[in-house]
Design an enzyme around this catalytic site. Structure first.
Site, PDB file in Angstrom:
ATOM      1  N   ASP A  22      -2.272  10.867  -1.843  1.00 23.58           N
ATOM      2  CA  ASP A  22      -2.551   9.839  -2.854  1.00 23.58           C
ATOM      3  C   ASP A  22      -2.871  10.467  -4.198  1.00 23.58           C
ATOM      4  O   ASP A  22      -2.681   9.854  -5.250  1.00 23.58           O
ATOM      5  CB  ASP A  22      -3.698   8.941  -2.393  1.00 23.58           C
ATOM      6  CG  ASP A  22      -3.212   8.013  -1.294  1.00 23.58           C
ATOM      7  OD1 ASP A  22      -3.043   8.489  -0.153  1.00 23.58           O
ATOM      8  OD2 ASP A  22      -2.952   6.831  -1.590  1.00 23.58           O
ATOM      9  N   ARG A  50       0.857  -1.179   0.000  1.00 22.61           N
ATOM     10  CA  ARG A  50       0.000   0.000   0.000  1.00 22.61           C
ATOM     11  C   ARG A  50       0.897   1.234   0.000  1.00 22.61           C
ATOM     12  O   ARG A  50       2.124   1.120   0.118  1.00 22.61           O
ATOM     13  CB  ARG A  50      -1.020   0.011   1.140  1.00 22.61           C
ATOM     14  CG  ARG A  50      -0.718  -0.789   2.334  1.00 22.61           C
ATOM     15  CD  ARG A  50       0.433  -0.281   3.112  1.00 22.61           C
ATOM     16  NE  ARG A  50       0.235   1.124   3.468  1.00 22.61           N
ATOM     17  CZ  ARG A  50       1.176   1.976   3.758  1.00 22.61           C
ATOM     18  NH1 ARG A  50       2.441   1.589   3.721  1.00 22.61           N
ATOM     19  NH2 ARG A  50       0.916   3.221   4.079  1.00 22.61           N
ATOM     20  N   LYS A  67      -5.246   9.973   3.092  1.00 20.04           N
ATOM     21  CA  LYS A  67      -5.958   9.050   3.982  1.00 20.04           C
ATOM     22  C   LYS A  67      -7.081   9.756   4.749  1.00 20.04           C
ATOM     23  O   LYS A  67      -6.928  10.881   5.209  1.00 20.04           O
ATOM     24  CB  LYS A  67      -4.954   8.466   4.976  1.00 20.04           C
ATOM     25  CG  LYS A  67      -5.496   7.418   5.903  1.00 20.04           C
ATOM     26  CD  LYS A  67      -6.025   6.207   5.174  1.00 20.04           C
ATOM     27  CE  LYS A  67      -4.999   5.655   4.232  1.00 20.04           C
ATOM     28  NZ  LYS A  67      -5.544   4.707   3.254  1.00 20.04           N
TER      29      LYS A  67
END
Lengths: 363, 363
Positions: free
Chosen positions: A242, A53, A253
């Site tokens: 991200d 991840r 997040k």
């Protein structure tokens, strides 16, 4: 970075280029296990179930996945199917799309027989570039931290959310690259680690990797950061991203936005460290334009940890029939971001700021 | 309120006034057990270890605890010692202090032989008054929710943090009293339940009691609320309060401040429901004047839940040597609070607002 004194990346080729190995991040911090991925499906699963991840690591992993797929079938159709499969594994991650596009474009110009080797080379290059990018982010962030430390004349208190450390990348990390660079340069510092519910990447990954490197840190519930900022116990916040829009909105997040609000309310600088492949130059308004990944409710309803017998175990924290909603990301508007730290330097979280560093995207 | 169709309070006298019984809230939602407390030390432990929790319930429990202590020794010295012991069990809770003062003052005027019975009566009265107060809060909140529902013409979306439901009081709850009143009045609504790390009172208590009453709800990580508010999925926030200053600053479960910031940033009304005994008329500036309880790091490092065998189990979520910081509360400045809901009605979160409802505290 080091694990028990031994240098590791988070992903590396093996078996003469017929598979890759990764650290199974679902088992950290309680078990350190390496897993081998030899097929497209194995790679897609590893991305989806978060064996790997972190936006940059996902990008590199997907590139290797495409190479593995092309070893089986290098036709245009198979290539497109592989891209679709990998893209669907984590829809929010822009690096994933970027890496897939880059590899696809490179190999589509070639005869099928040459594609697998070319894709493999491209994946290697993406991984190596990620390391170089993150090292550069670390150096630019180091200058910022040094400045702040010299102004404060006491150990720096840094808060971070989720894991944007070296486990989220191929090496060094994004948000934590400046922390490691500053630590290695002898700047005294301490990191407040948000546990980052529901998957607890802070508790399980950030705390672990900071501990392996010897960086002082304290784990906190996601709820605590606001209080700490109200009481002057946070000198700056650094998080990863991200996806960042052309105008500087930051998708990161879930819960990042709440920390940005608290930082803004308490005049605490809020920085976002990001490699440029996470910038989505096609979109402006993060709130309106970024689809947010919905994940299984079980991640909210169950918590994994080590039981008294030392085994990994999941426990259910809610009543049996309770429904839960689990969204992976939120968007922090650019107005709450003090600055972006990229591999080309720092800039304001705005289109003008980003274009100063990346003028090739001006058109 | 009802558990499995049977009416319960959270605390009740038994054994002809020689003990009390409470619901052991540490075992919820997985086990429903009633525990008997017969001594001062048992009561103090039950408050400290959160067998009972929630500001109003803590106050009532402490009052009964004082009565039990006086049954053993009704001297001035023993009374003072009992007050100190109970006060130390949860230092932030102002209801606790308020209840202890009220019982102490009443019994100090009496001969030792009469004190235990008088204290018992006072404790009963505090419990009954809490029920009446919370019912009144529910009715005032109902008017607010009805208004908002009529304006929106669709089911209300309410977000709450921690457990300020009937389990936190003797009955009805504070923040949830308006929710139950609105639900019972047929107003369609849905509650977003913050899990409320590190102790997960939302996941374990709020979800459970809403479920028992049939109120639609969804459990969410504490990190999600900001995103929901950004996307118009929260019509109002209602939380409780452990201590409210004369000027309307609200000390409540850690993380409340972050939700207040998000509500403010998205024009979502943020209400605090509080019984007047939680108002501390002696202090003004919540950030400067309210001591925040530090609890054991283990509450952050371990999570309790039900394992696959159906047993309660703790699992460790962080590496073995990770340090953690665990503070129980934060302070939401009055500027972020849209209104206070008290047993006497609603008011602005300000000294002027509170004094309109409670003019007896004007001096």
């Amino acid at each position: 970075m080091n694990i028990g004194g031994q240098a590791f990346r988070t992903i590396w080729p093996c078996d003469a280029g017929n598979s890759i190995q990764v650290i199974d991040q679902r088992l950290l911090p309680h078990r350190f296990e390496i897993t081998t991925l030899a097929t497209l499906d194995a790679v897609a699963s590893a991305i989806h179930d978060m064996t790997v991840r972190g936006a940059p690591l996902i990008g590199a992993t997907a590139a290797y996945g495409l190479a593995l797929a092309l070893q089986q079938d290098a036709s245009d159709r198979a290539l497109q199917q592989a891209v679709n499969t990998l893209q669907a594994a984590r829809p929010t991650a822009v690096n994933l799309r970027w890496a897939l596009q880059r590899v696809s474009q490179q190999v589509l110009a070639l005869q099928p027989a040459q594609r697998a080797a070319s894709a493999w080379q491209a994946a290697q290059q993406i991984a190596d570039e990620d390391v170089a990018i993150n090292h550069a982010i670390g150096q630019h962030g180091l200058a910022l931290l040094r400045q702040r430390w010299q102004a404060l004349q006491r150990p720096l208190q840094i808060l971070t959310h989720c894991n944007a450390g070296w486990l989220a990348t191929v090496d060094w990390g994004t948000a934590l690259a400046p922390v490691y660079a500053a630590f290695d340069a002898g700047i005294p510092l301490h990191v407040w680690v948000d546990e980052t519910r529901p998957r607890n990447q802070g508790a399980s990954l950030t705390a672990w990797e900071l501990g392996q490197h010897g960086v002082a840190h304290t784990l906190i519930a996601d709820n605590l950061g606001g209080h700490l900022m109200q009481h002057g116990q946070v000198d700056l916040v650094i998080v990863g991203s991200d996806r960042t829009t052309r105008c500087g909105d930051v998708c990161n997040k879930i819960g990042t936005y709440l920390k940005a609000l608290a930082a803004h309310d308490n005049d605490v600088p809020f920085y976002v460290a990001l490699p440029s492949p996470t910038i989505d130059w096609h979109i402006r308004d993060g709130l309106a334009e970024i689809p947010i990944e919905q994940r299984t409710a079980d991640e909210v309803l169950y918590v994994q940890g080590k039981n008294p017998q030392g085994q990994l175990q999941q426990v259910r924290i809610a009543p049996d029939n309770t429904p839960a909603l689990n969204l992976g990301f939120d968007v922090t508007p650019a107005r709450l971001v003090s600055g972006l730290i990229t591999e080309r330097g720092m800039c304001a979280a705005s289109e003008a700021g980003l274009l100063q560093l990346f003028p090739e995207h001006a058109s």
